[in-house]
Design an enzyme around this catalytic site. Structure first.
Site, PDB file in Angstrom:
ATOM      1  N   HIS A 267       0.877  -1.188   0.000  1.00  0.00           N
ATOM      2  CA  HIS A 267       0.000   0.000   0.000  1.00  0.00           C
ATOM      3  C   HIS A 267       0.910   1.232   0.000  1.00  0.00           C
ATOM      4  CE1 HIS A 267      -3.468   2.397   0.628  1.00  0.00           C
ATOM      5  NE2 HIS A 267      -3.801   2.079   1.872  1.00  0.00           N
ATOM      6  N   HIS A 306      -2.558  -2.182  -9.604  1.00  0.00           N
ATOM      7  CA  HIS A 306      -3.527  -1.587  -8.690  1.00  0.00           C
ATOM      8  C   HIS A 306      -4.771  -2.448  -8.672  1.00  0.00           C
ATOM      9  CE1 HIS A 306      -5.974   1.441  -6.711  1.00  0.00           C
ATOM     10  NE2 HIS A 306      -4.829   2.009  -6.385  1.00  0.00           N
ATOM     11  N   ASP A 362       2.607   5.608  -6.704  1.00  0.00           N
ATOM     12  CA  ASP A 362       3.865   5.466  -5.968  1.00  0.00           C
ATOM     13  C   ASP A 362       5.079   5.310  -6.872  1.00  0.00           C
ATOM     14  OD1 ASP A 362       2.811   5.618  -3.374  1.00  0.00           O
ATOM     15  OD2 ASP A 362       2.092   3.555  -3.503  1.00  0.00           O
TER      16      ASP A 362
HETATM   17  N1  CMC Z   1       4.638  -6.735 -10.343  1.00  0.00           N
HETATM   18  C1  CMC Z   1       4.498  -7.926 -10.954  1.00  0.00           C
HETATM   19  N2  CMC Z   1       3.336  -8.585 -11.079  1.00  0.00           N
HETATM   20  C2  CMC Z   1       2.267  -8.018 -10.531  1.00  0.00           C
HETATM   21  C3  CMC Z   1       2.321  -6.774  -9.874  1.00  0.00           C
HETATM   22  C4  CMC Z   1       3.573  -6.132  -9.790  1.00  0.00           C
HETATM   23  N3  CMC Z   1       3.691  -4.952  -9.187  1.00  0.00           N
HETATM   24  N4  CMC Z   1       1.096  -6.439  -9.424  1.00  0.00           N
HETATM   25  C5  CMC Z   1       0.287  -7.447  -9.794  1.00  0.00           C
HETATM   26  N5  CMC Z   1       0.987  -8.393 -10.460  1.00  0.00           N
HETATM   27  C6  CMC Z   1       0.465  -9.624 -11.070  1.00  0.00           C
HETATM   28  C7  CMC Z   1       0.118 -10.654  -9.996  1.00  0.00           C
HETATM   29  O1  CMC Z   1       1.240 -11.479  -9.728  1.00  0.00           O
HETATM   30  C8  CMC Z   1      -1.019 -11.388 -10.659  1.00  0.00           C
HETATM   31  O2  CMC Z   1      -0.474 -12.231 -11.637  1.00  0.00           O
HETATM   32  P1  CMC Z   1      -1.163 -13.690 -11.901  1.00  0.00           P
HETATM   33  O3  CMC Z   1      -2.538 -13.378 -12.428  1.00  0.00           O
HETATM   34  O4  CMC Z   1      -0.270 -14.369 -12.893  1.00  0.00           O
HETATM   35  O5  CMC Z   1      -1.201 -14.387 -10.572  1.00  0.00           O
HETATM   36  C9  CMC Z   1      -1.773 -10.296 -11.418  1.00  0.00           C
HETATM   37  O6  CMC Z   1      -0.795  -9.278 -11.693  1.00  0.00           O
HETATM   38  C10 CMC Z   1      -2.933  -9.680 -10.623  1.00  0.00           C
HETATM   39  O7  CMC Z   1      -2.393  -9.145  -9.420  1.00  0.00           O
HETATM   40  P2  CMC Z   1      -3.051  -9.279  -7.992  1.00  0.00           P
HETATM   41  O8  CMC Z   1      -1.958  -9.509  -6.987  1.00  0.00           O
HETATM   42  O9  CMC Z   1      -4.175 -10.262  -8.024  1.00  0.00           O
HETATM   43  O10 CMC Z   1      -3.646  -7.833  -7.827  1.00  0.00           O
HETATM   44  P3  CMC Z   1      -4.181  -7.167  -6.492  1.00  0.00           P
HETATM   45  O11 CMC Z   1      -5.303  -6.299  -6.889  1.00  0.00           O
HETATM   46  O12 CMC Z   1      -4.447  -8.205  -5.457  1.00  0.00           O
HETATM   47  O13 CMC Z   1      -2.936  -6.305  -5.984  1.00  0.00           O
HETATM   48  C11 CMC Z   1      -1.401  -4.542  -5.681  1.00  0.00           C
HETATM   49  C12 CMC Z   1      -2.790  -4.948  -6.199  1.00  0.00           C
HETATM   50  C13 CMC Z   1      -1.285  -3.038  -5.754  1.00  0.00           C
HETATM   51  C14 CMC Z   1      -1.249  -4.989  -4.227  1.00  0.00           C
HETATM   52  C15 CMC Z   1      -0.336  -5.229  -6.575  1.00  0.00           C
HETATM   53  O14 CMC Z   1      -0.471  -4.782  -7.902  1.00  0.00           O
HETATM   54  C16 CMC Z   1       1.078  -4.942  -6.071  1.00  0.00           C
HETATM   55  O15 CMC Z   1       1.558  -5.648  -5.178  1.00  0.00           O
HETATM   56  N6  CMC Z   1       1.770  -3.891  -6.629  1.00  0.00           N
HETATM   57  C17 CMC Z   1       3.080  -3.506  -6.134  1.00  0.00           C
HETATM   58  C18 CMC Z   1       2.951  -2.693  -4.863  1.00  0.00           C
HETATM   59  C19 CMC Z   1       2.439  -1.293  -5.152  1.00  0.00           C
HETATM   60  O16 CMC Z   1       2.921  -0.613  -6.031  1.00  0.00           O
HETATM   61  N7  CMC Z   1       1.481  -0.854  -4.327  1.00  0.00           N
HETATM   62  C20 CMC Z   1       0.932   0.502  -4.400  1.00  0.00           C
HETATM   63  C21 CMC Z   1      -0.478   0.484  -4.854  1.00  0.00           C
HETATM   64  S1  CMC Z   1      -1.075   2.110  -5.341  1.00  0.00           S
HETATM   65  C22 CMC Z   1      -1.023   3.129  -3.973  1.00  0.00           C
HETATM   66  C23 CMC Z   1      -1.648   2.583  -2.767  1.00  0.00           C
HETATM   67  O17 CMC Z   1      -2.713   2.000  -2.770  1.00  0.00           O
HETATM   68  O18 CMC Z   1      -1.032   2.753  -1.716  1.00  0.00           O
END
Ligand code: CMC
Length: 439
Positions: A267, A306, A362
């Site tokens: 986050h 996201h 971010d």
């Molecule tokens: N790098 C590589 N792969 C990713 C990433 C990433 N940053 N984010 C998502 N994926 C992949 C994930 O592995 C999954 O792949 P598969 O379908 O093959 O299993 C697919 O994309 C869907 O991702 P998810 O984990 O189901 O998505 P989510 O909605 O649960 O997670 C998130 C959202 C923001 C936690 C995630 O994208 C992430 O960890 N991003 C990196 C951390 C980040 O930048 N966070 C800040 C978010 S924006 C500001 C805020 O809210 O604070």
């Protein structure tokens, strides 16, 4: 039959018709679906709230597929370009932009609350020199609850507004003192006549080698960054604010819970992680190998992806523009070139395209903060200062919403059936042998 949804239970052949409001059916209606009259009824299972609306809200609108973000109906780009942070904070809290008189009153009210008790300063002095600034912020916000016992009257409108003004006035002070503490510098009292962002910079950098960073262009850049971070509807920390607030805990305790949720790397902690990642990548030549590592699941591309945006995060677009203005004053942070190349390569790659992974807020914010003289440990605190406004608006909306109750999800129990306790367990004082045991 318009605006209804019918479900057939194949176990019984019975049909159930539900009203559809805002493309949503009420989860409680599912409980009518029963096999037998004494059956508990059907629930919905939704770990991580992937598809569950927990409230009605009038604060923030996001269309993740189109990349739209609006506060109280106004586009984020317009607000960032034409308004100040305190004006937008007023809008988010009150629902309307302030007229000149309302703005004067709002600024005066925030100024009154720009101060903290000496005991709070002493409390902060107790942290170790290397304490993480988010840990200091979370704990100090919770500690404020002990100073304001009146804040427990959460249902009283005047108390709500008083707490909102107090927290918005005080949070930059706590953040700045945390920074100064970690540097071993004395605390600088707020200068309430300055603008909100300017005053924050004053408390950070006055009487320090970085005093030259108190620059109007940088103050405006910080103001814009603050606007972009004010609210983002039901994200993890806002959900924490609402969950804690739903027990009628006071807003200082609730906001400490929200700030704790923000601290995680998935986050608000992501901005700090992005800088660590760019440092690790080091140079443009290393990007392809890093991307390959992401695709093989060894690490994430921090600052990408996201839960809601499946298109370019509109805040990231504005931040990129703001970065150029900052660099005109500070000189170019070379990491921006690395980040832009990383973005270019990622956005052309099937892995990211097929998963609709775009840079989020971010990805670029840390690069600007670093150019402005702030170190990575402080980035999430810089996110928390403006987000406090959103948390408080959401908290007030929750408290005043008659449809809300204490937040209490259900679970699907998958543990043991009833078990018999072994006979060897009989209550008694610990034996001398067990008390003397050391590893
Ligand atoms: N790098 C590589 N792969 C990713 C990433 C990433 N940053 N984010 C998502 N994926 C992949 C994930 O592995 C999954 O792949 P598969 O379908 O093959 O299993 C697919 O994309 C869907 O991702 P998810 O984990 O189901 O998505 P989510 O909605 O649960 O997670 C998130 C959202 C923001 C936690 C995630 O994208 C992430 O960890 N991003 C990196 C951390 C980040 O930048 N966070 C800040 C978010 S924006 C500001 C805020 O809210 O604070």
């Amino acid at each position: 039959m318009e605006n209804t949804v019918t479900i057939i239970d194949n176990r019984t052949g019975k049909q159930y018709t539900f009203t559809d409001t805002h493309d949503t059916i009420r989860a409680m209606d599912l409980r009518n679906i029963k096999v037998a009259p004494d059956d508990f009824g059907m629930m919905s299972y939704d770990p991580a709230f992937m598809n569950t609306a927990s409230c009605e809200s009038r604060i923030t609108f996001i269309d993740g597929d189109k990349g739209i973000l609006r506060y109280r109906g106004y586009d984020i780009a317009d607000l960032a370009e034409r308004c100040s942070f305190p004006q937008v904070a007023y809008l988010v809290i009150h629902g309307e932009l302030p007229d000149a008189e309302q703005e004067r009153e709002w600024l005066a009210a925030l100024r009154i609350h720009m101060g903290i008790f000496e005991n709070i300063k002493k409390f902060m002095e107790g942290f170790r020199y290397d304490a993480h600034p988010m840990g200091m912020l979370v704990s100090t916000l919770a500690a404020l609850s002990t100073f304001y016992p009146d804040s427990r009257h959460v249902r009283d409108h005047e108390t709500q507004m008083h707490c909102i003004r107090r927290i918005i006035g005080k949070i930059p002070i706590i953040a700045a003192y945390g920074y100064r503490h970690s540097k071993g510098l004395d605390y600088i009292s707020p200068e309430p006549k300055l603008g909100y962002a300017e005053n924050f910079m004053h408390m950070l950098w006055d009487r320090s080698p970085l005093e030259h960073l108190k620059h109007p262009v940088l103050a405006r850049a910080l103001d814009v960054l603050f606007i972009l971070h004010i609210d983002h509807e039901q994200n993890c920390s806002t959900n924490a604010m609402r969950a804690v607030g739903s027990s009628e805990a006071d807003p200082f305790l609730s906001i400490a819970g929200a700030a704790a949720a923000l601290a995680g790397p998935l986050h608000g902690g992501a901005n700090e992680e992005v800088l660590k990642m760019l440092d690790e990548i080091g140079s443009i030549d290393n990007i392809p190998a890093f991307i390959q590592g992401v695709k093989e699941g060894h690490h994430k591309l921090m600052g990408f992806g996201h839960r809601v945006y499946k298109n370019y995060d509109p805040r990231a677009r504005i931040i990129k523009r703001t970065a150029e203005e900052v660099f005109e004053v500070t000189g170019r942070n070379k990491k921006i070139d690395l980040a832009m190349e990383l973005e270019r390569i990622a956005l052309a790659d099937e892995y990211f395209v097929s998963r609709k992974l775009y840079p989020n807020v971010d990805f670029y914010s840390g690069i600007i903060y670093e150019a402005m003289g702030l170190e990575a440990k402080m980035f999430t605190v810089l996110f928390a200062i403006p987000r406090a406004v959103g948390w408080l608006a959401q908290w007030q909306e929750l408290i005043n919403d008659p449809a809300q109750k204490i937040a209490r999800p259900r679970q699907i129990y998958t543990g043991y059936e009833r078990r018999k306790l072994p006979d060897s367990y009989t209550y008694g004082a610990p034996s001398e042998e067990s008390l003397a045991y050391t590893r």
